[in-house]
Design an enzyme around this catalytic site. Structure first.
Site, PDB file in Angstrom:
ATOM      1  N   ASP A  38       0.860  -1.183   0.000  1.00 14.10           N
ATOM      2  CA  ASP A  38       0.000   0.000   0.000  1.00 14.10           C
ATOM      3  C   ASP A  38       0.897   1.234   0.000  1.00 14.10           C
ATOM      4  O   ASP A  38       1.976   1.218   0.602  1.00 14.10           O
ATOM      5  CB  ASP A  38      -0.913   0.023   1.235  1.00 14.10           C
ATOM      6  CG  ASP A  38      -2.119   0.928   1.061  1.00 14.10           C
ATOM      7  OD1 ASP A  38      -3.235   0.411   0.890  1.00 14.10           O
ATOM      8  OD2 ASP A  38      -1.938   2.158   1.090  1.00 14.10           O
ATOM      9  N   THR A  88     -12.069   2.599  -6.493  1.00 13.93           N
ATOM     10  CA  THR A  88     -12.467   3.222  -7.755  1.00 13.93           C
ATOM     11  C   THR A  88     -13.709   4.073  -7.478  1.00 13.93           C
ATOM     12  O   THR A  88     -14.840   3.635  -7.730  1.00 13.93           O
ATOM     13  CB  THR A  88     -12.767   2.165  -8.835  1.00 13.93           C
ATOM     14  OG1 THR A  88     -13.568   1.113  -8.263  1.00 13.93           O
ATOM     15  CG2 THR A  88     -11.489   1.571  -9.387  1.00 13.93           C
ATOM     16  N   THR A 123     -13.936  -2.347  -8.637  1.00  8.58           N
ATOM     17  CA  THR A 123     -15.116  -2.122  -9.466  1.00  8.58           C
ATOM     18  C   THR A 123     -14.785  -1.213 -10.633  1.00  8.58           C
ATOM     19  O   THR A 123     -14.222  -0.133 -10.462  1.00  8.58           O
ATOM     20  CB  THR A 123     -16.237  -1.483  -8.634  1.00  8.58           C
ATOM     21  OG1 THR A 123     -16.593  -2.365  -7.581  1.00  8.58           O
ATOM     22  CG2 THR A 123     -17.462  -1.207  -9.498  1.00  8.58           C
ATOM     23  N   CYS A 263     -20.102   1.182  -2.698  1.00  2.41           N
ATOM     24  CA  CYS A 263     -20.657   0.232  -3.658  1.00  2.41           C
ATOM     25  C   CYS A 263     -21.987   0.700  -4.233  1.00  2.41           C
ATOM     26  O   CYS A 263     -22.061   1.107  -5.381  1.00  2.41           O
ATOM     27  CB  CYS A 263     -20.818  -1.136  -2.995  1.00  2.41           C
ATOM     28  SG  CYS A 263     -19.244  -1.896  -2.530  1.00  2.41           S
ATOM     29  N   ARG A 334     -16.461   7.455   4.650  1.00  2.26           N
ATOM     30  CA  ARG A 334     -16.398   7.864   3.250  1.00  2.26           C
ATOM     31  C   ARG A 334     -17.750   7.714   2.559  1.00  2.26           C
ATOM     32  O   ARG A 334     -18.435   6.723   2.729  1.00  2.26           O
ATOM     33  CB  ARG A 334     -15.339   7.041   2.505  1.00  2.26           C
ATOM     34  CG  ARG A 334     -13.913   7.362   2.923  1.00  2.26           C
ATOM     35  CD  ARG A 334     -12.921   6.453   2.242  1.00  2.26           C
ATOM     36  NE  ARG A 334     -13.103   5.062   2.654  1.00  2.26           N
ATOM     37  CZ  ARG A 334     -12.443   4.046   2.105  1.00  2.26           C
ATOM     38  NH1 ARG A 334     -11.594   4.256   1.121  1.00  2.26           N
ATOM     39  NH2 ARG A 334     -12.653   2.815   2.552  1.00  2.26           N
TER      40      ARG A 334
END
Length: 429
Positions: A38, A88, A123, A263, A334
């Site tokens: 990371d 993403t 995604t 999502c 978030r």
């Protein structure tokens, strides 16, 4: 490649160690040698101490694992298989932001060798892996796709806060650039997914499957939200209607609410973006997104209307918001739609306090420029229970009366206290 990995003669690398990448890395590290990478050095230091920054995994999950946590991309050169699990998101205009996946592709490209595999879990819209990411890998590595290296796609299905549908218990969709790659990728994931894998014919099909999983949920919740708006004007309780309709065997049990997160509130925009590129305006999907994106404003406006009807002076009212994360029992703030309620109430100069038993005040401040209060105070004109966190489940009417003024209003977005409130003005979707 499979034999090299299972015999620990080569390594598997996971790029991106958020709520998706970390469980993937640790699961594989119980079977293989893993390099967990990371770019966030603070995150790496926490992981080395067996601390999950997302608060999802306990320290014991790190035990008995053959893993190296690093922010040094040079260590990726030891890997033969790379799994990319970076975020993403979409930007402020709901346009896909592929900057993270492009950066990850560049990082992997610098370590890529002949015979290596790259698997994407992030995604994306159908076609993105091969049309947008593979060229980055080719350019940086100076290798040729399929001829020199293989690529696959296996959509992530990690559900934050869900201890039942874990990585091992969730069927893994897999696809490779050819039949041989698909078989190899399927064998790899079978090492960690107990319920098995589902192979599909192409990477595009796997990408499409991922993006519609959450689009379907988004549209169903949008329908419930629209129904709640209609039923409110009729003076009908939405949850009572849903309970009644739910007695039919084939009624789908969705409920109204705020739709945030990484999502449901994001994935549909990847599909509509690609559809627009192809000359098609995705009317149904975008209509659902519009409804769900505006629910925070709807809740706030409804509360203000009720405050005025109750004779409150809006400029001198105090409102407590309970819950700030994007969903219950997680610490992730978030893309939280609770923020929409806060900002809309702020437009009326209402004094707002926000509490959350899981969220980090520092992260909330950094993400939105908003403060979290350590705990509830007293004498609120209204309380909004925005997220159904576990500590809120057992609260009763006496508790709310103890922190509210007379003639105050309780807004219970998810109907958590329905049929349990008798002497407080009560509003739900």
């Amino acid at each position: 490649m499979y034999e090299q990995l299972v015999n620990k003669k080569s390594k598997l690398a996971v790029i991106g160690l958020g709520y998706v990448g970390l469980p993937v890395a640790l699961a594989f590290a119980k079977k293989l040698k893993v390099v967990a990478f990371d770019i966030n050095s603070q995150r790496i230091e926490m992981l080395k101490k067996q601390i999950d920054p997302s608060g999802e995994l306990a320290a014991e999950e790190f035990c008995n694992t053959d893993v190296v946590f690093t922010d040094n991309p040079d260590l990726l050169k030891d890997a033969q298989c790379f799994i990319i699990t970076v975020p993403t998101p979409v930007d402020e205009h709901a346009i896909p932001d592929l900057s993270h996946i492009f950066l990850a592709s560049e990082t992997v490209g610098k370590a890529l060798k002949k015979g290596d595999y790259v698997i994407f879990e992030s995604t994306v819209y159908p076609g993105c892996t091969e049309e947008d990411c593979v060229p980055v890998l080719e350019r940086v590595s100076n290798l040729n796709y399929i001829e020199d290296f293989s690529v696959g796609y296996s959509p992530e299905r990690i559900n934050p806060g869900d201890k039942e549908h874990t990585l091992a218990r969730n069927t893994k969709v897999v696809a490779g650039c050819n039949e041989e790659a698909t078989e190899a990728i399927a064998r790899i994931y079978k090492l960690i997914v107990k319920v098995g894998v589902h192979k599909v014919s192409s990477i595009k099909v796997a990408e499409a499957a991922k993006v519609i999983e959450n689009t379907q949920r988004d549209l169903n919740i949008a329908l419930m939200n629209e129904l709640s708006i209609i039923f409110d004007r009729m003076g009908i309780n939405t949850y009572e209607v849903l309970e009644a309709a739910g007695t039919k065997w084939n009624f789908l049990k969705f409920s109204p609410g705020l739709v945030g997160g990484h999502c449901i509130g994001v994935d549909p925009y990847y599909l509509t973006y690609k559809a627009k590129e192809l000359g098609y305006d995705a009317k149904v999907i975008l209509s659902g997104r519009s409804i769900n994106d505006n629910m925070g404003m709807y809740v706030a406006t409804k509360l203000v209307q009720q405050l005025v009807k109750s004779g409150k002076n809006i400029a001198h009212t105090r409102v407590l918001i309970m819950g700030a994360t994007f969903k219950e029992n997680v610490k992730d703030v978030r893309n939280s739609k609770v923020v929409d309620i806060i900002k809309e109430l702020g437009n009326f100069n209402i004094a707002i306090e926000v509490v959350d038993p899981y969220a980090s005040p520092g992260e909330f401040q950094q993400a939105y420029g908003l403060s979290l209060t350590q705990g509830p105070g007293k004498d609120y004109d209204a309380v909004v229970v925005a997220v159904c966190h576990k500590p809120y489940l057992e609260l009763d009417e006496e508790y709310f009366k103890s922190i509210m003024k007379d003639n105050a209003i309780l807004v219970d977005i998810k109907g958590l206290y329905r049929n349990r409130i008798s002497h407080i003005k009560y509003i739900t979707l």
